[in-house]
Scaffold this motif. Structure first.
Motif, PDB file in Angstrom:
ATOM      1  N   GLU A  27      -0.678  -2.293  -1.040  1.00  0.00           N
ATOM      2  CA  GLU A  27      -1.351  -1.067  -1.460  1.00  0.00           C
ATOM      3  C   GLU A  27      -2.500  -1.324  -2.439  1.00  0.00           C
ATOM      4  N   SER A 120       3.061   8.508   0.048  1.00  0.00           N
ATOM      5  CA  SER A 120       2.299   7.352   0.487  1.00  0.00           C
ATOM      6  C   SER A 120       0.916   7.468  -0.123  1.00  0.00           C
ATOM      7  N   LEU A 121       0.382   6.347  -0.549  1.00  0.00           N
ATOM      8  CA  LEU A 121      -0.988   6.398  -1.041  1.00  0.00           C
ATOM      9  C   LEU A 121      -1.898   6.804   0.109  1.00  0.00           C
ATOM     10  N   PRO A 122      -2.866   7.666  -0.141  1.00  0.00           N
ATOM     11  CA  PRO A 122      -3.752   8.097   0.941  1.00  0.00           C
ATOM     12  C   PRO A 122      -4.566   6.950   1.539  1.00  0.00           C
ATOM     13  N   THR A 123      -4.667   5.857   0.826  1.00  0.00           N
ATOM     14  CA  THR A 123      -5.411   4.695   1.328  1.00  0.00           C
ATOM     15  C   THR A 123      -4.553   3.758   2.184  1.00  0.00           C
ATOM     16  N   ASN A 124      -3.244   4.007   2.248  1.00  0.00           N
ATOM     17  CA  ASN A 124      -2.347   3.130   3.008  1.00  0.00           C
ATOM     18  C   ASN A 124      -2.308   3.603   4.467  1.00  0.00           C
ATOM     19  N   LYS A 125      -3.351   3.258   5.200  1.00  0.00           N
ATOM     20  CA  LYS A 125      -3.502   3.700   6.585  1.00  0.00           C
ATOM     21  C   LYS A 125      -2.359   3.215   7.474  1.00  0.00           C
TER      22      LYS A 125
END
Length: 161
Positions: A27, A120-125
């Motif tokens: 992450e 979930s982090l929004p950057t964790n695609k």
């Protein structure tokens, strides 16, 4: 890849702490202050604060999930708040993540619950794609945290305990 799913055991503590650090690295975050001693302290015994399930091959653990009991006033039922879900890179796409989620779903139902929530982090695609693929829905919510000095100051203002 063949794997099995089972409950977290004390001898898993070191490996789960390693995977928690790997999740943070995935992450883009620094390693968490969560080591094997924390797994032992908070995953077992009188200070127990979470439960866990692991995915395992013949060569060792390839994934884990940690979770806690919770309650949703808006729904009026208990459920589970999943704290972490992680599967090693080389084991992704094998069904291990889905099996871990399935085990948490079964545990939720066994405990009389009707939902699972997690962040979930929004950057964790990778995570978001997986969660969407298994049929979960992303709802609009704002996550907040009170910690550190702000937590201490807020507690000092209170007359509780």
């Amino acid at each position: 890849m063949e794997f099995g799913i089972r409950a977290l055991r004390e001898d898993d503590a070191e490996r789960v702490a390693e995977m928690a650090a790997a999740l943070s690295a995935h992450e883009g975050m620094p390693p968490p202050p969560f080591g094997s001693a924390d797994v032992m302290l908070y995953g077992f015994g009188e200070n127990k604060r979470f439960d866990g399930i692991v995915a395992e091959t013949e060569s060792g653990l390839i994934g884990y999930t940690l979770f806690i009991d919770s309650f949703n006033i808006g729904v009026g039922t208990p459920g589970i708040h999943m704290l972490d879900l992680y599967v090693e890179d080389q084991a992704r796409g094998t069904g291990a993540g889905r099996a871990l989620m399935g085990a948490v779903a079964a545990e939720t139902i066994a405990r009389g619950g009707s939902w699972i929530v997690w962040q979930s982090l929004p950057t964790n695609k990778v995570a978001i794609d997986f969660y969407t693929h298994i049929g979960s829905r992303q709802y609009q919510a704002a996550d907040f945290e009170l910690s550190g000095m702000t937590l201490t100051e807020m507690a000092a203002e209170s007359n509780w305990r």
